[in-house]
Design a protein around this motif. Sequence first.
Motif, short mmCIF file in Angstrom:
data_model
loop_
_atom_site.label_atom_id
_atom_site.label_comp_id
_atom_site.label_asym_id
_atom_site.label_seq_id
_atom_site.Cartn_x
_atom_site.Cartn_y
_atom_site.Cartn_z
N ASP A 104 0.84 -1.21 0.00
CA ASP A 104 0.00 0.00 0.00
C ASP A 104 0.87 1.26 0.00
O ASP A 104 0.57 2.24 -0.69
CB ASP A 104 -0.92 0.02 1.22
N LEU A 105 1.94 1.23 0.79
CA LEU A 105 2.87 2.38 0.83
C LEU A 105 3.51 2.58 -0.53
O LEU A 105 3.59 3.72 -1.03
CB LEU A 105 3.95 2.13 1.88
N MET A 106 3.98 1.51 -1.15
CA MET A 106 4.56 1.60 -2.49
C MET A 106 3.56 2.18 -3.47
O MET A 106 3.89 3.05 -4.29
CB MET A 106 5.01 0.21 -2.96
N LEU A 107 2.32 1.70 -3.39
CA LEU A 107 1.28 2.14 -4.32
C LEU A 107 0.99 3.63 -4.17
O LEU A 107 0.82 4.34 -5.16
CB LEU A 107 0.00 1.34 -4.09
N LYS A 108 0.96 4.10 -2.92
CA LYS A 108 0.70 5.52 -2.67
C LYS A 108 1.74 6.39 -3.38
O LYS A 108 1.40 7.37 -4.06
CB LYS A 108 0.72 5.80 -1.17
N HIS A 109 3.01 5.99 -3.26
CA HIS A 109 4.08 6.76 -3.89
C HIS A 109 4.05 6.61 -5.42
O HIS A 109 4.33 7.57 -6.14
CB HIS A 109 5.43 6.31 -3.35
N ALA A 110 3.73 5.42 -5.91
CA ALA A 110 3.66 5.19 -7.36
C ALA A 110 2.57 6.06 -7.98
O ALA A 110 2.77 6.70 -9.02
CB ALA A 110 3.41 3.72 -7.65
N SER A 111 1.40 6.09 -7.35
CA SER A 111 0.28 6.88 -7.86
C SER A 111 0.62 8.37 -7.85
O SER A 111 0.34 9.09 -8.82
CB SER A 111 -0.96 6.61 -7.01
N ALA A 112 1.22 8.82 -6.76
CA ALA A 112 1.60 10.24 -6.67
C ALA A 112 2.60 10.61 -7.75
O ALA A 112 2.54 11.71 -8.32
CB ALA A 112 2.17 10.53 -5.28
N PHE A 113 3.51 9.70 -8.04
CA PHE A 113 4.54 9.97 -9.06
C PHE A 113 3.90 10.13 -10.45
O PHE A 113 4.25 11.05 -11.20
CB PHE A 113 5.57 8.85 -9.08
N VAL A 114 2.98 9.24 -10.79
CA VAL A 114 2.31 9.33 -12.08
C VAL A 114 1.53 10.65 -12.18
O VAL A 114 1.54 11.32 -13.23
CB VAL A 114 1.37 8.12 -12.30
N LYS A 115 0.87 11.03 -11.11
CA LYS A 115 0.13 12.30 -11.11
C LYS A 115 1.06 13.49 -11.30
O LYS A 115 0.71 14.46 -11.98
CB LYS A 115 -0.65 12.45 -9.80
N GLU A 116 2.24 13.42 -10.70
CA GLU A 116 3.24 14.49 -10.89
C GLU A 116 3.66 14.57 -12.35
O GLU A 116 3.77 15.67 -12.91
CB GLU A 116 4.46 14.21 -10.01
N LEU A 117 3.90 13.44 -12.98
CA LEU A 117 4.29 13.42 -14.39
C LEU A 117 3.19 14.05 -15.25
O LEU A 117 3.46 14.84 -16.16
CB LEU A 117 4.55 11.99 -14.85
N TYR A 118 1.96 13.68 -14.95
CA TYR A 118 0.82 14.25 -15.69
C TYR A 118 0.76 15.76 -15.51
O TYR A 118 0.55 16.51 -16.46
CB TYR A 118 -0.47 13.59 -15.21
N GLY A 119 0.96 16.20 -14.27
CA GLY A 119 0.92 17.63 -13.99
C GLY A 119 2.00 18.42 -14.70
O GLY A 119 1.86 19.63 -14.94
N MET A 120 3.09 17.73 -15.08
CA MET A 120 4.19 18.39 -15.77
C MET A 120 4.07 18.29 -17.29
O MET A 120 4.95 18.74 -18.01
CB MET A 120 5.52 17.79 -15.30
N GLY A 121 2.97 17.68 -17.76
CA GLY A 121 2.70 17.67 -19.20
C GLY A 121 2.75 16.32 -19.87
O GLY A 121 2.40 16.20 -21.05
N ALA A 122 3.19 15.27 -19.18
CA ALA A 122 3.24 13.94 -19.79
C ALA A 122 1.83 13.42 -20.02
O ALA A 122 0.96 13.59 -19.15
CB ALA A 122 4.03 12.97 -18.91
N ARG A 123 1.59 12.78 -21.16
CA ARG A 123 0.25 12.28 -21.47
C ARG A 123 0.25 10.80 -21.86
O ARG A 123 -0.78 10.14 -21.76
CB ARG A 123 -0.36 13.11 -22.61
#
Length: 364
Positions: free
Chosen positions: A204-223
């Motif tokens: 669950d801890l790993m997943l929380k960080h993985a999800s946050a990382f993908v959201k960060e990439l999206y916020g920076m323009g990755a699609r």
Amino acid sequence: MKEDSSSSSTILLFFFLYSVLVFVSSTAEAKIKLPGNETVPAVIMFGDSIVDTGNNNNLRSVVKCNFSPYGRDFKGGMPTGRFSNGKVPSDLLVEELGIKELLPAYVDPSLKPNDLLTGVSFASGGSGYDPLTSNLVSVTPLSTQLQQFNEYIGKLKSNFGEERTNFILSKSGVIVVAGSNDLANSYFTTGIRKLQYDIPSYTDLMLKHASAFVKELYGMGARRIGVFSAPPIGCVPSMRTLGGGLQRDCVHEANEAAKLFNAKLSAEIDHLNNNLPQAKVVYINVYDPLFYIIKNPTKYGFQVADKGCCGTGTLEVAILCNRLELHTCRYDSNYVFWDSYHPTEKTYRIIVRRVLQKYITRFY
């Protein structure tokens, strides 16, 4: 005699040209065909040693490989900081997509502005989703890789303009490869996280960080974002040595942990894909194809699947896999693994082609 010599030369020239044409043709056929008129201008990599192409070279860390015998099948037998005998998935992806031959490390001092247009790797061997994982071995965490990505975007804008930068960000393949070090190192080998979490809560801890990382990439323009699953970490040679008993079997508990994380990651990626407008977020299963190769090595021309080529193949990895290891195998194409943790280029090629064939259309 002159006519015979001329005829022989003509025949030799014909066969030479024929061979060149066959080679070029077969190379072109190996490239993955994209749907419609779509294009992938660049590949941008984040994560760990599987896709690190040299970012650890100048770090004060034991997780390095810019020395022999690493890279012995690379150009001229050159060790470049790739954790393999040759190319790694970063290189093979850009090669198969017809973008370029190699994906450079972002911190490579020889990197030129034009290299940025077709992508770089920010990955750092030894890193993971869990921030503790990178700290354990003093490598570049995913949080810093994001900072470097932001710097990369700034360089693109200053050199090529905002419009072209936005095009590259929205059309490129942005790939994340992490999780194996969290399970293998932070949880099972050192046992640090095992003192604090059971497997369900740690994943669950790993997943929380993985999800946050993908959201960060999206916020920076990755699609177009691809996220690799964790591999069958219990079957890598070092895990077999440490936890597989006298027979060096795959470590069942470690593989079950990887599968649990993967199930959670797959569901989360589906959720993100449905909730991030204009994004294609794709879960990429590498557990099953690698596990199948390990369990059926002879089907792919391998002879050894439970040991690495380097040294004894049981524990040697990074600084332990070095030129002083006199027992390193002669024919690494017979081995699924190069060292006790990382596959050979041959194994990577099989998996990358399967991944592209299965998942490339899901990015469109």
